[in-house]
Scaffold this active site. Structure first.
Site, PDB file in Angstrom:
ATOM      1  N   LEU A   1       0.813  -1.222   0.000  1.00 40.39           N
ATOM      2  CA  LEU A   1       0.000   0.000   0.000  1.00 40.39           C
ATOM      3  C   LEU A   1       0.840   1.262   0.000  1.00 40.39           C
ATOM      4  O   LEU A   1       0.306   2.366   0.012  1.00 40.39           O
ATOM      5  CB  LEU A   1      -0.934   0.006   1.228  1.00 40.39           C
ATOM      6  CG  LEU A   1      -2.014  -1.082   1.236  1.00 40.39           C
ATOM      7  CD1 LEU A   1      -2.781  -1.044   2.551  1.00 40.39           C
ATOM      8  CD2 LEU A   1      -2.969  -0.916   0.068  1.00 40.39           C
ATOM      9  N   ARG A   2       2.171   1.104  -0.007  1.00 42.35           N
ATOM     10  CA  ARG A   2       3.024   2.282  -0.007  1.00 42.35           C
ATOM     11  C   ARG A   2       2.838   3.107  -1.276  1.00 42.35           C
ATOM     12  O   ARG A   2       3.007   4.316  -1.287  1.00 42.35           O
ATOM     13  CB  ARG A   2       4.487   1.864   0.167  1.00 42.35           C
ATOM     14  CG  ARG A   2       5.416   3.026   0.517  1.00 42.35           C
ATOM     15  CD  ARG A   2       6.812   2.528   0.832  1.00 42.35           C
ATOM     16  NE  ARG A   2       6.867   1.975   2.173  1.00 42.35           N
ATOM     17  CZ  ARG A   2       7.561   0.897   2.511  1.00 42.35           C
ATOM     18  NH1 ARG A   2       8.222   0.225   1.597  1.00 42.35           N
ATOM     19  NH2 ARG A   2       7.579   0.477   3.759  1.00 42.35           N
ATOM     20  N   GLY A   3       2.466   2.424  -2.367  1.00 41.06           N
ATOM     21  CA  GLY A   3       2.245   3.130  -3.630  1.00 41.06           C
ATOM     22  C   GLY A   3       1.117   4.136  -3.523  1.00 41.06           C
ATOM     23  O   GLY A   3       1.261   5.301  -3.894  1.00 41.06           O
TER      24      GLY A   3
END
Length: 333
Positions: free
Chosen positions: A271-273
């Site tokens: 989910l860092r994107g």
């Protein structure tokens, strides 16, 4: 010789945008720049650091702390008056040891007086500024990991040789490298906020203009800087307004949904994107003076926020940037 003005750099729009986003929101997670040699990577980073206004800092503090930080770190900051100082720009050489980077026992003071004292490292010098690493893909992985940890936490903790020191270390980490000489491990690359690719210009007009401006700067750097001072001032004002506006901007549900759809379409890991994508879009909107975060901001930062987070597709030789562009076209037209 006067610095090369940031606004005078020809082309390399994605790299300049990423650096400006990091200037507006230093917590973005750093900028990784991959590309050919001699394409202005270090020039752009140095020019941006030199463009920024001086910052207030405790005069005798070895870490350049602000008044607010002095209250949080009274044991390391000292108690001098506040003075203005330039925004730090620190080069980290490839051969640097871990002690040189994080700091260590001051041996000279220990031998002279028997007193255990901390000798600050490069992280301390880079506090509230920029830490630049050329050819970061050739730096030892454990050092890169250490740098990313400190950049994310904003603190450097040193516990060795009987010392226990905790000091602030908030900086924008900028790495550059040539992919032909080796790549960063995906786990480390993913932790950079933005990743951009720069290429040698293919247009005759662009190459001629670069030569023309470099010749003018070498002939009279002061006059050249003066000619671009007004454009640099415009950028500086936009950065200052962007910083002030940043906290007031929140992306709407439609933009959040767009971000999630795009990350799912390109297959971004984790989910860092999404988080970086939204943070970068918000910083760009603040820099542009927009009242809301719009899809156009999302689309503009998507390649630099996502290209280094995609799984490699052995059946697709077009590269991650092209995959992102295709996904944007499919989803948003």
């Amino acid at each position: 010789m006067a610095r090369f003005p940031f606004s005078a750099i020809v082309g390399q729009d994605e790299m300049k945008q990423a650096l400006l986003i990091a200037a507006v929101d230093p917590a973005i997670g750093g900028v990784m720049v991959f590309g050919d040699r001699g394409t202005g990577k270090s020039t752009a980073a140095r020019a941006l650091a030199a463009l920024l206004p001086q910052i207030p800092a405790i005069k005798d503090c070895p870490f350049g702390c602000s008044k607010e930080e002095q209250a949080r770190y009274p044991n390391v900051c000292g108690s001098g008056p506040v003075r203005k100082r330039d925004v730090p720009f620190v080069d980290l050489p490839l051969g640097a040891t871990e002690d040189r980077v994080i700091g260590a026992l001051d041996l000279e003071k220990a031998l002279r007086s028997g007193e255990k004292a901390f000798e600050p490292g490069l992280l301390a010098k880079a506090h509230r500024g920029f830490l630049y690493i050329d050819e970061i893909n050739l730096l030892e992985d454990h050092l890169v990991d250490l740098l990313l940890d400190v950049a994310a936490s904003g603190e450097n903790v040193v516990e060795r040789e009987g010392l226990s020191v905790r000091h602030p270390a908030k900086f924008v980490l900028i790495g550059s490298g040539n992919p032909e000489e080796g790549e960063l491990r995906p786990q480390l690359l993913d932790r950079f906020g933005l990743s951009v690719e720069v290429r040698t210009p293919a247009e005759i007009e662009t190459r001629v203009e670069i030569m023309r401006r470099c010749a003018a700067q070498e002939r009279d750097s002061e006059a050249f800087a003066e000619n671009w001072a007004e454009e640099d001032d415009k950028i500086l004002r936009k950065i200052a307004r962007g910083k002030a506006r940043l906290a007031k901007l929140e992306p709407g549900e439609d933009v959040l949904t767009d971000a999630a759809r795009l990350c799912m379409r390109v297959g971004a890991d984790g989910l860092r994107g999404e988080l970086t994508l939204m943070r970068a879009a918000r910083a760009l909107a603040a820099f542009d003076g927009a009242k809301t975060v719009r899809r156009e901001h999302l689309v503009s930062v998507a390649p630099s926020a996502l290209r280094h987070r995609l799984r490699r597709d052995v059946l697709d030789e077009t590269g991650s940037g092209a995959r992102i562009e295709r996904a944007i076209e499919d989803l948003f037209g």
